[in-house]
Design a protein around this motif. Structure first.
Motif, mmCIF file in Angstrom:
data_model
loop_
_atom_site.group_PDB
_atom_site.id
_atom_site.type_symbol
_atom_site.label_atom_id
_atom_site.label_comp_id
_atom_site.label_asym_id
_atom_site.label_seq_id
_atom_site.Cartn_x
_atom_site.Cartn_y
_atom_site.Cartn_z
ATOM 1 N N SER A 39 56.030 46.258 28.230
ATOM 2 C CA SER A 39 55.248 46.923 29.407
ATOM 3 C C SER A 39 54.083 47.117 28.850
ATOM 4 O O SER A 39 53.551 47.490 27.647
ATOM 5 N N LEU A 40 53.003 46.631 29.693
ATOM 6 C CA LEU A 40 51.415 46.722 29.519
ATOM 7 C C LEU A 40 50.946 48.216 30.327
ATOM 8 O O LEU A 40 49.891 48.609 29.983
ATOM 9 N N GLY A 41 51.817 48.542 31.215
ATOM 10 C CA GLY A 41 51.556 49.875 31.674
ATOM 11 C C GLY A 41 51.689 49.819 33.354
ATOM 12 O O GLY A 41 52.196 48.769 33.740
ATOM 13 N N THR A 42 51.666 50.917 33.667
ATOM 14 C CA THR A 42 52.071 51.162 35.280
ATOM 15 C C THR A 42 50.987 51.993 36.045
ATOM 16 O O THR A 42 50.448 52.852 35.370
ATOM 17 N N LEU A 43 50.411 51.590 37.064
ATOM 18 C CA LEU A 43 49.507 52.247 37.821
ATOM 19 C C LEU A 43 50.016 52.672 39.153
ATOM 20 O O LEU A 43 50.694 51.626 39.810
ATOM 21 N N ALA A 44 50.160 53.855 39.655
ATOM 22 C CA ALA A 44 50.684 54.404 40.895
ATOM 23 C C ALA A 44 49.437 54.564 41.813
ATOM 24 O O ALA A 44 48.630 55.649 41.199
ATOM 25 N N LEU A 45 49.346 54.307 43.029
ATOM 26 C CA LEU A 45 48.220 54.889 43.894
ATOM 27 C C LEU A 45 48.901 55.626 44.813
ATOM 28 O O LEU A 45 49.997 55.329 45.350
ATOM 29 N N ASN A 46 47.965 56.370 45.582
ATOM 30 C CA ASN A 46 48.717 57.427 46.387
ATOM 31 C C ASN A 46 49.026 56.790 47.736
ATOM 32 O O ASN A 46 49.974 57.073 48.294
ATOM 33 N N GLU A 47 48.316 55.937 48.303
ATOM 34 C CA GLU A 47 48.509 55.316 49.675
ATOM 35 C C GLU A 47 47.976 53.664 49.631
ATOM 36 O O GLU A 47 47.508 53.355 48.785
ATOM 37 N N MET A 48 48.439 53.056 50.552
ATOM 38 C CA MET A 48 48.398 51.485 50.375
ATOM 39 C C MET A 48 46.972 51.348 50.509
ATOM 40 O O MET A 48 46.670 50.228 50.128
ATOM 41 N N PRO A 49 46.178 51.861 51.425
ATOM 42 C CA PRO A 49 44.636 51.349 51.489
ATOM 43 C C PRO A 49 43.894 51.609 50.315
ATOM 44 O O PRO A 49 42.848 50.907 49.931
ATOM 45 N N ASP A 50 44.599 52.355 49.354
ATOM 46 C CA ASP A 50 43.827 52.370 47.945
ATOM 47 C C ASP A 50 43.885 51.221 47.209
ATOM 48 O O ASP A 50 43.030 51.054 46.291
ATOM 49 N N LEU A 51 44.546 50.046 47.519
ATOM 50 C CA LEU A 51 44.691 48.731 46.977
ATOM 51 C C LEU A 51 43.481 48.272 47.229
ATOM 52 O O LEU A 51 42.956 47.277 46.313
ATOM 53 N N HIS A 52 42.917 48.435 48.211
ATOM 54 C CA HIS A 52 41.534 47.749 48.624
ATOM 55 C C HIS A 52 40.464 48.269 47.694
ATOM 56 O O HIS A 52 39.327 47.483 47.131
ATOM 57 N N ARG A 53 40.437 49.794 47.496
ATOM 58 C CA ARG A 53 39.525 50.496 46.662
ATOM 59 C C ARG A 53 39.752 49.736 45.079
ATOM 60 O O ARG A 53 38.784 49.545 44.352
ATOM 61 N N LEU A 54 40.971 49.592 44.739
ATOM 62 C CA LEU A 54 41.508 49.000 43.413
ATOM 63 C C LEU A 54 40.737 47.563 43.147
ATOM 64 O O LEU A 54 40.063 47.305 42.325
ATOM 65 N N ARG A 55 40.911 46.741 44.139
ATOM 66 C CA ARG A 55 40.453 45.210 44.328
ATOM 67 C C ARG A 55 38.890 45.398 44.223
ATOM 68 O O ARG A 55 38.492 44.707 43.480
ATOM 69 N N ALA A 56 38.313 46.191 45.096
ATOM 70 C CA ALA A 56 36.774 46.284 45.002
ATOM 71 C C ALA A 56 36.152 46.816 43.704
ATOM 72 O O ALA A 56 35.448 46.126 42.902
ATOM 73 N N ARG A 57 36.869 47.642 42.782
ATOM 74 C CA ARG A 57 36.467 48.094 41.665
ATOM 75 C C ARG A 57 36.869 46.805 40.470
ATOM 76 O O ARG A 57 36.096 46.481 39.571
ATOM 77 N N ILE A 58 37.777 46.146 40.872
ATOM 78 C CA ILE A 58 38.208 45.025 39.882
ATOM 79 C C ILE A 58 37.056 43.878 40.103
ATOM 80 O O ILE A 58 36.674 43.361 38.944
ATOM 81 N N ASP A 59 36.938 43.571 41.265
ATOM 82 C CA ASP A 59 35.937 42.599 41.556
ATOM 83 C C ASP A 59 34.659 42.863 41.069
ATOM 84 O O ASP A 59 33.787 42.133 40.325
ATOM 85 N N GLU A 60 34.030 44.089 41.189
ATOM 86 C CA GLU A 60 32.911 44.746 40.589
ATOM 87 C C GLU A 60 32.724 44.508 39.132
ATOM 88 O O GLU A 60 31.850 44.224 38.563
ATOM 89 N N PHE A 61 34.125 45.139 38.482
ATOM 90 C CA PHE A 61 34.105 44.993 37.159
ATOM 91 C C PHE A 61 33.898 43.409 36.466
ATOM 92 O O PHE A 61 33.190 43.269 35.430
ATOM 93 N N ILE A 62 34.621 42.533 37.210
ATOM 94 C CA ILE A 62 34.580 41.131 36.880
ATOM 95 C C ILE A 62 33.088 40.704 36.982
ATOM 96 O O ILE A 62 32.359 39.893 35.935
ATOM 97 N N PHE A 63 32.490 40.906 38.171
ATOM 98 C CA PHE A 63 31.035 40.505 38.446
ATOM 99 C C PHE A 63 30.105 41.074 37.134
ATOM 100 O O PHE A 63 29.215 40.321 36.822
ATOM 101 N N ASN A 64 30.062 42.289 37.169
ATOM 102 C CA ASN A 64 29.336 43.056 36.179
ATOM 103 C C ASN A 64 29.333 42.551 34.678
ATOM 104 O O ASN A 64 28.364 42.576 34.064
ATOM 105 N N ASN A 65 30.561 42.288 34.391
ATOM 106 C CA ASN A 65 30.779 41.897 32.990
ATOM 107 C C ASN A 65 30.912 40.334 32.815
ATOM 108 O O ASN A 65 30.991 39.818 31.772
ATOM 109 N N ASN A 66 30.654 39.609 33.748
ATOM 110 C CA ASN A 66 30.536 38.134 33.859
ATOM 111 C C ASN A 66 31.607 37.493 33.202
ATOM 112 O O ASN A 66 31.627 36.826 32.109
ATOM 113 N N ILE A 67 32.886 37.889 33.576
ATOM 114 C CA ILE A 67 34.293 37.680 32.746
ATOM 115 C C ILE A 67 34.736 36.419 33.449
ATOM 116 O O ILE A 67 34.784 36.155 34.550
#
Length: 157
Positions: A39-67
């Protein structure tokens, strides 16, 4: 450049939680990652729309760090509602538009598909188009009607 670690398997499940205060059932997305049997870990979010927030943060992190994207990784992900549309089209198969045959084929628009599935899902035109393309269906124009070319399978004739 080769990977130093195994490619992780990421799954997203939904856990239901009975909220005694509100009397509602809350659906929690739970994201799990594992690689090489560990296991590399587990993340539980409060509600389904929080998946959009997570995706936005991941996309932002990828863009800002030029991954860069791993060139060996295929991201040919199945679009949403693909399984529902595939079930709806159980009596049909993708066809080649070059050999259209009125007796064995028909054209159905994305809007017609949406209306037929309206009692099951709230789906949009672009979602139908993505799923139909992923399933291998082609567009066709017959009698000024633009739609998806559906070949009737032998079992449905």
């Amino acid at each position: 450049m080769s990977r130093l670690t195994p490619i992780p398997v990421i799954t997203i499940d939904i856990d239901a939680f009975d909220d005694d205060d509100s009397g509602r059932v809350i659906l929690h997305p739970v994201i799990r990652a594992e690689a090489g049997g560990y296991s590399l870990g587990t993340l539980a979010l409060n509600e389904m729309p929080d998946l959009h927030r997570l995706r936005a943060r991941i996309d932002e992190f990828i863009f800002n760090n030029n991954i860069p994207m791993d060139e060996q990784e295929s991201l040919n992900l199945k679009p949403p509602y693909t399984d529902i549309i595939a079930g709806y089209l159980a009596g049909y198969r993708p066809m080649n538009r070059d050999n259209f045959n009125v007796k064995g084929m028909e054209v159905r628009t994305s809007q017609e598909i949406i209306l037929d599935l309206a009692d099951m899902v709230d789906i949009e035109l672009n979602e139908v188009a993505a799923a139909m393309s992923w399933l291998g269906y082609k567009t066709c124009v017959i009698d000024h009607k633009v739609g998806w070319l559906l070949g009737r399978s032998e079992a449905s004739e």
